[in-house]
Design a protein around this motif. Structure first.
Motif, PDB file in Angstrom:
ATOM      1  N   THR A 160      32.283   4.687 -15.016  1.00 28.46           N
ATOM      2  CA  THR A 160      32.851   4.796 -16.351  1.00 28.46           C
ATOM      3  C   THR A 160      32.709   3.457 -17.031  1.00 28.46           C
ATOM      4  O   THR A 160      33.256   2.458 -16.566  1.00 28.46           O
ATOM      5  N   ASP A 161      31.961   3.415 -18.142  1.00 29.44           N
ATOM      6  CA  ASP A 161      31.773   2.167 -18.878  1.00 29.44           C
ATOM      7  C   ASP A 161      32.879   2.038 -19.896  1.00 29.44           C
ATOM      8  O   ASP A 161      32.912   2.760 -20.889  1.00 29.44           O
ATOM      9  N   THR A 162      33.825   1.129 -19.625  1.00 30.04           N
ATOM     10  CA  THR A 162      34.942   0.929 -20.534  1.00 30.04           C
ATOM     11  C   THR A 162      34.767  -0.326 -21.381  1.00 30.04           C
ATOM     12  O   THR A 162      35.687  -0.750 -22.066  1.00 30.04           O
ATOM     13  N   GLY A 163      33.610  -0.905 -21.308  1.00 28.10           N
ATOM     14  CA  GLY A 163      33.378  -2.118 -22.079  1.00 28.10           C
ATOM     15  C   GLY A 163      33.235  -1.839 -23.557  1.00 28.10           C
ATOM     16  O   GLY A 163      32.608  -0.884 -23.971  1.00 28.10           O
ATOM     17  N   GLY A 164      33.837  -2.680 -24.366  1.00 34.34           N
ATOM     18  CA  GLY A 164      33.702  -2.547 -25.803  1.00 34.34           C
ATOM     19  C   GLY A 164      32.931  -3.725 -26.358  1.00 34.34           C
ATOM     20  O   GLY A 164      32.100  -4.325 -25.704  1.00 34.34           O
ATOM     21  N   GLY A 165      33.241  -4.085 -27.563  1.00 34.24           N
ATOM     22  CA  GLY A 165      32.567  -5.226 -28.175  1.00 34.24           C
ATOM     23  C   GLY A 165      33.082  -6.525 -27.600  1.00 34.24           C
ATOM     24  O   GLY A 165      34.002  -6.573 -26.794  1.00 34.24           O
ATOM     25  N   GLY A 166      32.506  -7.637 -28.007  1.00 36.46           N
ATOM     26  CA  GLY A 166      32.938  -8.942 -27.520  1.00 36.46           C
ATOM     27  C   GLY A 166      32.329  -9.268 -26.181  1.00 36.46           C
ATOM     28  O   GLY A 166      31.155  -9.022 -25.950  1.00 36.46           O
ATOM     29  N   GLU A 167      33.137  -9.815 -25.268  1.00 34.57           N
ATOM     30  CA  GLU A 167      32.630 -10.251 -23.985  1.00 34.57           C
ATOM     31  C   GLU A 167      32.094  -9.067 -23.179  1.00 34.57           C
ATOM     32  O   GLU A 167      32.541  -7.924 -23.331  1.00 34.57           O
ATOM     33  N   ALA A 168      31.130  -9.336 -22.305  1.00 33.23           N
ATOM     34  CA  ALA A 168      30.502  -8.293 -21.517  1.00 33.23           C
ATOM     35  C   ALA A 168      31.487  -7.700 -20.514  1.00 33.23           C
ATOM     36  O   ALA A 168      32.357  -8.390 -19.985  1.00 33.23           O
ATOM     37  N   ALA A 169      31.337  -6.405 -20.275  1.00 34.89           N
ATOM     38  CA  ALA A 169      32.182  -5.740 -19.283  1.00 34.89           C
ATOM     39  C   ALA A 169      31.832  -6.234 -17.884  1.00 34.89           C
ATOM     40  O   ALA A 169      30.679  -6.532 -17.585  1.00 34.89           O
ATOM     41  N   VAL A 170      32.829  -6.307 -17.035  1.00 35.34           N
ATOM     42  CA  VAL A 170      32.658  -6.737 -15.641  1.00 35.34           C
ATOM     43  C   VAL A 170      32.486  -5.497 -14.774  1.00 35.34           C
ATOM     44  O   VAL A 170      33.299  -4.572 -14.831  1.00 35.34           O
ATOM     45  N   GLY A 171      31.442  -5.464 -13.965  1.00 29.49           N
ATOM     46  CA  GLY A 171      31.216  -4.334 -13.072  1.00 29.49           C
ATOM     47  C   GLY A 171      32.062  -4.424 -11.816  1.00 29.49           C
ATOM     48  O   GLY A 171      32.002  -5.412 -11.084  1.00 29.49           O
ATOM     49  N   VAL A 172      32.862  -3.394 -11.573  1.00 34.87           N
ATOM     50  CA  VAL A 172      33.745  -3.327 -10.412  1.00 34.87           C
ATOM     51  C   VAL A 172      33.657  -1.931  -9.810  1.00 34.87           C
ATOM     52  O   VAL A 172      33.594  -0.940 -10.542  1.00 34.87           O
ATOM     53  N   VAL A 173      33.670  -1.842  -8.486  1.00 35.95           N
ATOM     54  CA  VAL A 173      33.741  -0.549  -7.826  1.00 35.95           C
ATOM     55  C   VAL A 173      35.046  -0.445  -7.045  1.00 35.95           C
ATOM     56  O   VAL A 173      35.486  -1.405  -6.418  1.00 35.95           O
ATOM     57  N   LEU A 174      35.682   0.703  -7.157  1.00 31.43           N
ATOM     58  CA  LEU A 174      36.857   1.033  -6.346  1.00 31.43           C
ATOM     59  C   LEU A 174      36.394   2.019  -5.281  1.00 31.43           C
ATOM     60  O   LEU A 174      35.923   3.111  -5.598  1.00 31.43           O
ATOM     61  N   ILE A 175      36.551   1.639  -4.014  1.00 31.98           N
ATOM     62  CA  ILE A 175      36.115   2.475  -2.895  1.00 31.98           C
ATOM     63  C   ILE A 175      37.335   2.856  -2.064  1.00 31.98           C
ATOM     64  O   ILE A 175      37.932   2.012  -1.388  1.00 31.98           O
ATOM     65  N   THR A 176      37.731   4.117  -2.126  1.00 35.85           N
ATOM     66  CA  THR A 176      38.873   4.603  -1.361  1.00 35.85           C
ATOM     67  C   THR A 176      38.395   5.333  -0.102  1.00 35.85           C
ATOM     68  O   THR A 176      37.202   5.574   0.079  1.00 35.85           O
ATOM     69  N   LYS A 177      39.342   5.697   0.748  1.00 36.50           N
ATOM     70  CA  LYS A 177      38.975   6.382   1.991  1.00 36.50           C
ATOM     71  C   LYS A 177      38.511   7.805   1.737  1.00 36.50           C
ATOM     72  O   LYS A 177      37.657   8.332   2.445  1.00 36.50           O
ATOM     73  N   ASP A 178      39.118   8.460   0.752  1.00 37.43           N
ATOM     74  CA  ASP A 178      38.629   9.747   0.270  1.00 37.43           C
ATOM     75  C   ASP A 178      39.049   9.874  -1.181  1.00 37.43           C
ATOM     76  O   ASP A 178      39.695   8.986  -1.729  1.00 37.43           O
ATOM     77  N   SER A 179      38.662  10.943  -1.837  1.00 37.40           N
ATOM     78  CA  SER A 179      38.978  11.094  -3.260  1.00 37.40           C
ATOM     79  C   SER A 179      39.870  12.302  -3.518  1.00 37.40           C
ATOM     80  O   SER A 179      39.922  12.811  -4.649  1.00 37.40           O
ATOM     81  N   THR A 180      40.580  12.768  -2.490  1.00 35.66           N
ATOM     82  CA  THR A 180      41.464  13.917  -2.656  1.00 35.66           C
ATOM     83  C   THR A 180      42.912  13.608  -2.285  1.00 35.66           C
ATOM     84  O   THR A 180      43.832  14.237  -2.807  1.00 35.66           O
ATOM     85  N   ASN A 181      43.133  12.676  -1.387  1.00 32.38           N
ATOM     86  CA  ASN A 181      44.477  12.255  -1.020  1.00 32.38           C
ATOM     87  C   ASN A 181      45.242  11.828  -2.273  1.00 32.38           C
ATOM     88  O   ASN A 181      44.750  11.016  -3.053  1.00 32.38           O
ATOM     89  N   PRO A 182      46.455  12.348  -2.486  1.00 36.10           N
ATOM     90  CA  PRO A 182      47.216  11.962  -3.677  1.00 36.10           C
ATOM     91  C   PRO A 182      47.400  10.450  -3.823  1.00 36.10           C
ATOM     92  O   PRO A 182      47.426   9.932  -4.932  1.00 36.10           O
ATOM     93  N   PHE A 183      47.528   9.751  -2.708  1.00 34.17           N
ATOM     94  CA  PHE A 183      47.681   8.298  -2.742  1.00 34.17           C
ATOM     95  C   PHE A 183      46.452   7.655  -3.384  1.00 34.17           C
ATOM     96  O   PHE A 183      46.561   6.804  -4.264  1.00 34.17           O
ATOM     97  N   PHE A 184      45.272   8.086  -2.957  1.00 38.49           N
ATOM     98  CA  PHE A 184      44.050   7.490  -3.477  1.00 38.49           C
ATOM     99  C   PHE A 184      43.728   7.989  -4.880  1.00 38.49           C
ATOM    100  O   PHE A 184      43.157   7.255  -5.693  1.00 38.49           O
ATOM    101  N   VAL A 185      44.106   9.219  -5.179  1.00 40.08           N
ATOM    102  CA  VAL A 185      43.947   9.724  -6.547  1.00 40.08           C
ATOM    103  C   VAL A 185      44.781   8.892  -7.508  1.00 40.08           C
ATOM    104  O   VAL A 185      44.324   8.502  -8.590  1.00 40.08           O
ATOM    105  N   ALA A 186      46.027   8.574  -7.121  1.00 41.31           N
ATOM    106  CA  ALA A 186      46.882   7.736  -7.959  1.00 41.31           C
ATOM    107  C   ALA A 186      46.268   6.352  -8.130  1.00 41.31           C
ATOM    108  O   ALA A 186      46.298   5.766  -9.221  1.00 41.31           O
ATOM    109  N   MET A 187      45.691   5.825  -7.063  1.00 47.16           N
ATOM    110  CA  MET A 187      45.044   4.519  -7.115  1.00 47.16           C
ATOM    111  C   MET A 187      43.852   4.553  -8.075  1.00 47.16           C
ATOM    112  O   MET A 187      43.653   3.639  -8.892  1.00 47.16           O
ATOM    113  N   GLN A 188      43.058   5.620  -8.003  1.00 49.60           N
ATOM    114  CA  GLN A 188      41.904   5.764  -8.892  1.00 49.60           C
ATOM    115  C   GLN A 188      42.348   5.860 -10.355  1.00 49.60           C
ATOM    116  O   GLN A 188      41.756   5.229 -11.237  1.00 49.60           O
ATOM    117  N   GLU A 189      43.398   6.637 -10.604  1.00 49.95           N
ATOM    118  CA  GLU A 189      43.910   6.774 -11.965  1.00 49.95           C
ATOM    119  C   GLU A 189      44.383   5.432 -12.504  1.00 49.95           C
ATOM    120  O   GLU A 189      44.126   5.072 -13.662  1.00 49.95           O
TER     121      GLU A 189
END
Length: 357
Positions: free
Chosen positions: A26-55
């Motif tokens: 998801t590119d959330t960069g707008g105008g001005g300074e360049a967006a910083v590329g970051v990846v969030l890597i969880t153990k899975d993408s269905t556990n409510p804990f990790f879903v909350a973390m992703q949100e």
């Protein structure tokens, strides 16, 4: 390793934030300074804990002008899925990684990312050793276990403790696993041997927490952090000793599975757990779980996202809290049966600050 480490099955249909392994960007960069590329890597993408973390990370990415990629393993234990996501982050030229490390099996890939110049923050699960990453933002999982153990010992009121320990894995070494298990035993006042190894303590003896009493450890069984795994693990323990009256579980889905096995066997036991998701707090309210240690994945994700964005733009690097090798994001014991000497909040308060559904 929690880390919150499993899934209520209904949640899988409700959330599809990231494809396994390769991730979604998801590119959330707008105008001005360049967006910083970051990846969030969880153990899975269905556990409510990790879903909350992703949100939480997705919301905070916009505020910090971060181009966020979300990735995960296919399920708990999928080291290769996380390794692939790390390698993808290096290839993309990302500036940082937020990761809930699956096990020591991903350490080499993390080292490769840091050598490539990425700033790596572990969330929820401190790696072993801790300096595998630049810093960890996490619950004090040993303290979470201790709160459970202190409450359990006081609740027993001097009665013999016949204990089942339902851990995460039996084939991987994960800090969230041994810290919660060993912390629980320490809270009970049961001596531990190797503080990074589950199952090597004396199987019988005296616990000194609360009023103190005799204890018997019936089993250490791995439930893989899942409801079905928790039921199977509990069934194995009951086959060894049907008189179990105290059950420690790595997380709340495991606790729900354990309760199902107890009900099927026509018996009951006091269950303690860790996570504090909304579904778990509801299980405290309805009496399935006696007490659970609540952790805060949204805080982990937002603090981590802000730190990476700051470091990537030349700002100050975060440092661990005094006396710890990580930044502590807090824990609170949730129970509707408080005991003297153990600080706690009730399920109503826990429901106000819980995560997931």
């Amino acid at each position: 390793m929690r880390s919150g480490v499993a899934v209520f099955t209904a949640t899988a249909a409700a959330f599809s934030l990231a494809s396994c392994n390769r991730g979604s960007s998801t590119d959330t960069g707008g105008g001005g300074e360049a967006a910083v590329g970051v990846v969030l890597i969880t153990k899975d993408s269905t556990n409510p804990f990790f879903v909350a973390m992703q949100e939480g990370a997705k919301a905070d990415a916009a505020k910090n002008n971060v181009k966020l990629t979300v990735a995960s393993g296919k399920q708990e234990g999928d080291d290769q899925g996380q390794i692939t996501a790390i390698e993808d982050a290096i290839a993309r030229g990302d500036k940082g990684i937020l990761i809930t490390p699956m096990s020591t099996g991903v350490n080499a890939a993390i080292k490769k990312a840091r050598e490539a110049g990425l700033y790596v923050i572990a969330l929820d699960t401190p790696p072993d050793p801790a300096n595998t990453v630049d810093i960890t933002f996490a619950t004090d999982n040993r303290e979470a276990g201790k709160l459970d153990g202190q409450w359990a010992a006081a609740t027993l009121d001097g009665k013999p403790a016949v204990i089942a320990l339902l851990d995460l894995f039996n084939d991987k070494i994960v800090s969230v696993d041994y810290n919660r298990d060993q912390g629980f035993l320490e809270g009970m006042g049961i001596p531990v041997n190797d503080p990074k190894k589950n199952g090597d303590e004396a199987k019988t003896g005296k616990y000194t927490g609360g009023k103190g009493g005799d204890y018997t450890i019936v089993c250490n069984e791995a439930g893989n952090g899942a409801e079905d795994g928790g039921r199977t693990a509990m069934e194995k323990c009951l086959a060894k000793n049907p008189n179990i009256n105290l059950v420690y579980t790595i997380n709340e889905p495991t606790a729900v599975g354990a309760n199902a096995a107890l009900k099927a066997a026509g018996t009951t036991a006091t269950i303690v757990s860790v996570d504090g998701g909304c579904a778990g707090v509801a299980q405290v309210k309805n009496g399935v779980i006696g007490a659970t240690a609540q952790q805060y994945p949204l805080k982990m994700a937002t603090m981590g996202m802000e730190a990476i964005a700051k470091v990537a733009r030349g700002g100050e690097k975060p440092t661990p809290d005094p006396g710890l090798d990580f930044k502590n994001t807090g824990v609170a014991l949730v129970t509707d049966k408080p005991v003297e000497g153990v600080e706690s909040i009730d399920s109503a308060k826990g429901a106000e600050i819980c995560w997931g559904k």
